[in-house]
Design an enzyme around this catalytic site. Structure first.
Site, PDB file in Angstrom:
ATOM      1  N   ILE A 240      45.539  40.192  37.559  1.00 40.62           N
ATOM      2  CA  ILE A 240      44.957  41.342  36.873  1.00 40.62           C
ATOM      3  C   ILE A 240      45.644  42.646  37.276  1.00 40.62           C
ATOM      4  CG2 ILE A 240      43.169  41.623  38.640  1.00 40.62           C
ATOM      5  CD1 ILE A 240      41.249  42.500  36.458  1.00 40.62           C
TER       6      ILE A 240
ATOM      7  N   SER B 275      37.365  33.849  37.560  1.00 39.42           N
ATOM      8  CA  SER B 275      37.795  32.571  36.990  1.00 39.42           C
ATOM      9  C   SER B 275      38.922  31.921  37.791  1.00 39.42           C
ATOM     10  CB  SER B 275      38.241  32.782  35.542  1.00 39.42           C
ATOM     11  OG  SER B 275      38.855  31.629  35.030  1.00 39.42           O
TER      12      SER B 275
ATOM     13  N   GLU C 158      34.183  43.439  46.366  1.00 38.34           N
ATOM     14  CA  GLU C 158      34.805  43.490  45.041  1.00 38.34           C
ATOM     15  C   GLU C 158      33.833  43.185  43.901  1.00 38.34           C
ATOM     16  OE1 GLU C 158      37.612  39.805  44.644  1.00 38.34           O
ATOM     17  OE2 GLU C 158      37.223  40.129  46.784  1.00 38.34           O
TER      18      GLU C 158
ATOM     19  N   ARG D  40      35.391  34.458  50.536  1.00 39.79           N
ATOM     20  CA  ARG D  40      35.898  35.775  50.931  1.00 39.79           C
ATOM     21  C   ARG D  40      35.248  36.902  50.129  1.00 39.79           C
ATOM     22  NH1 ARG D  40      40.080  39.377  49.667  1.00 39.79           N
ATOM     23  NH2 ARG D  40      41.203  40.218  51.477  1.00 39.79           N
TER      24      ARG D  40
ATOM     25  N   TYR E  99      36.539  38.155  35.461  1.00 41.26           N
ATOM     26  CA  TYR E  99      36.785  38.191  36.902  1.00 41.26           C
ATOM     27  C   TYR E  99      36.173  36.968  37.588  1.00 41.26           C
ATOM     28  CZ  TYR E  99      37.836  40.795  41.218  1.00 41.26           C
ATOM     29  OH  TYR E  99      38.365  41.215  42.420  1.00 41.26           O
TER      30      TYR E  99
ATOM     31  N   SER F 250      40.109  36.877  30.314  1.00 41.03           N
ATOM     32  CA  SER F 250      39.511  37.963  29.535  1.00 41.03           C
ATOM     33  C   SER F 250      39.497  37.625  28.049  1.00 41.03           C
ATOM     34  CB  SER F 250      40.256  39.277  29.781  1.00 41.03           C
ATOM     35  OG  SER F 250      41.605  39.189  29.384  1.00 41.03           O
TER      36      SER F 250
ATOM     37  N   GLN G  82      38.639  31.367  49.216  1.00 36.27           N
ATOM     38  CA  GLN G  82      38.749  32.634  48.495  1.00 36.27           C
ATOM     39  C   GLN G  82      37.440  33.016  47.805  1.00 36.27           C
ATOM     40  OE1 GLN G  82      41.457  34.633  48.874  1.00 36.27           O
ATOM     41  NE2 GLN G  82      41.946  33.014  50.349  1.00 36.27           N
TER      42      GLN G  82
END
Length: 503
Positions: free
Chosen positions: A446, A347, A380, A374, A345, A251, A371
């Site tokens: 996060i 990374s 998400e 996924r 988000y 971020s 992942q």
């Protein structure tokens, strides 16, 4: 603002009227059905030789696509998004649309009643086909229930859904639905007796797993180009953007890059009474001169964020809902202040942030690729929730170019010398915009730095790492929303307690 839509095969005005009892929007007749689009949804259409083309949602890399189509057609420079994709489809075929990025669904309504559908590949706008009383195509299953009633969707048993398994990107826990494969072309057609079915093929072949051992300097240049490209596309449209800022590498890096492209940055940090990362986020905000806001979330607000993520993004996985809680609370905080938001988000899945420093891995790239894959079914990355808060959410790391670059990148760039995300830290350091202790700060999830994960566990009366319990609760809420038994506007604590205790 919402990009929710549905198409009902052999539908009628009655179907649209039923939906409009619960959702504001409009209907439009198709060759062999009806299209419903929620109010203020972003959609465009155009005529082409094969039929009428519809684009629901937005393109993220419009500048790139215009340059590509402009090689053959000067009209590309004046085309809207639907016309642009129709032009690429006509000139280069369906496979060309694999290059398009965005939270979109593109389909062609053909005169014979067939629909040719192109799905985007990154999970921004998951699309289902549902066989209920009628056949439906939608990116919001709630619309089908609104039309057909509580029994419209049939659900898998909880024990089968709440397992920690790798699943195909077409997976859905709705038994009478099929999630259309992301990054594919689908033909929705019917047989001689009028029964509908779907023919599908992917737009591209899987990426090569051959190790990519790029030299350091060219790699840093590519990372710089690919991270800045989406910001350059957005800069002409927005003077101010918002950024959820934890003070972690991802971020903070997005905030640093954004400071070069936008006149004003609003940054937001959240925590709980258990913990927060305000010290680090304030350090970044001071270094970059952002307008920074910090907020302590109550356990009720944490749960509300989880509930909203389940409802809007139709998430049924506990970990994904937990992670989204923080983002939904930031959306609420930023509503009316910004209309575009950037995140870091994704990374971790590209540069090795989920790996454990010092651990030995036989094939870390395979673990990371699993992942990344996924996310194509978890919901998400779906944009519905942010859109409902009037926010255009963008994830600069989540682009075709950067995902492909990192897919087989040499693992030493991701985990080396008791550190992870090595090359990304080097890149951030080279910008000389962030304090070094931020660039080299140890990785925290996060949902962990703010203890959202612990707050969720506390409400459920569980332990922080018991994701089976968290997934059971998430799936129960998901079913209740999709059956029409819960309303997002009046979810009560007693209803949630009943779902928690139901065992």
């Amino acid at each position: 603002m919402s990009n929710s839509f549905c198409v009902v095969y052999k539908g009628s005005d009655t179907d649209i009227n039923n939906i409009q009892r619960d959702f504001d929007g409009k209907g439009e007749a198709l060759s062999n059905g009806y299209l419903f689009i929620e109010q203020n949804g972003h959609y465009q259409k155009c005529e082409m030789e094969r039929g009428t083309a519809y684009l629901i949602g937005s393109l993220y890399n419009r500048t790139f696509l215009i340059g590509l189509a402009g090689v053959w057609e000067g009209e590309a420079y004046l085309a809207n998004d639907a016309e642009l994709l129709a032009l690429l489809f006509t000139r280069l075929g369906a496979n060309a649309l694999a290059l398009a990025e965005g939270d979109f669904c593109f389909f062609i309504d053909e005169p014979n009643g067939e629909l040719t559908v192109i799905t985007e590949s990154r999970g921004f706008s998951p699309v289902h086909v549902v066989q209920g009383k009628k056949a439906w195509m939608t990116n919001s299953l709630k619309l089908v229930t609104a039309a057909e009633g509580e029994g419209a969707l049939w659900f898998e048993e909880e024990a089968l859904v709440c397992q920690s398994l790798m699943r195909a990107d077409t997976y859905t826990p709705v038994k009478n639905a099929q999630r259309l494969k992301p990054g594919a072309v689908h033909v929705l057609t019917h047989d001689s007796e009028g029964y509908s079915f779907v023919e599908s093929r992917t737009l591209t072949t899987p990426a090569s797993n051959q190790l990519l051992a790029l030299p350091r300097e060219p790699l840093l240049a590519l990372i710089d180009r690919y991270l800045n490209a989406p910001l350059e596309d957005l800069a002409p449209r927005f003077d101010t953007v918002g950024i959820p800022l934890s003070g972690g590498l991802d971020s903070s890096l997005v905030t640093a890059l954004a400071s070069r492209h936008f006149k004003k940055l609003n940054t937001y940090s959240i925590g709980t009474e258990l913990s927060n990362e305000f010290e680090f986020s304030q350090q970044v905000a001071d270094a970059l001169g952002t307008h920074h806001q910090m907020k302590i979330l109550s356990e009720t607000e944490v749960i509300n964020g989880i509930i909203e993520s389940i409802y809007y993004n139709e998430i049924f996985d506990g970990l994904s809902a937990e992670i989204q809680s923080g983002l939904f609370n930031v959306y609420r905080q930023a509503q009316g202040q910004v209309s575009c938001m950037l995140t870091g988000y994704g990374s971790d899945l590209l540069f090795g942030g989920i790996l454990k420093p010092g651990a030995q891995y036989d094939n870390p790239n395979q673990l990371l690729a699993e992942q990344v894959y996924r996310t194509r079914w978890t919901g998400e990355f779906a944009t519905h929730g942010a859109s409902c808060y009037g926010i255009d959410i963008r994830h600069p790391f989540w682009s075709h170019s950067l995902i492909s670059l990192c897919h087989a990148l040499h693992p030493d760039y991701k985990i080396f010398d008791n550190e992870v995300k090595n090359i990304l830290r080097e890149y951030a350091d080279s910008l000389q915009l962030l304090p070094k202790d931020i660039v080299w700060r140890k990785k925290i999830g996060i949902h962990e730095g703010s203890s959202v994960n612990q707050a969720f566990a506390n409400v459920l009366g569980s332990t922080v790492d018991n994701y089976q319990t968290k997934s059971r609760f998430t799936y129960r809420v998901y079913q209740a929303f999709l059956r029409g038994r819960l309303s997002i506007t009046d979810v009560t604590p007693s209803q949630l307690k009943d779902l928690i205790k139901k065992d």
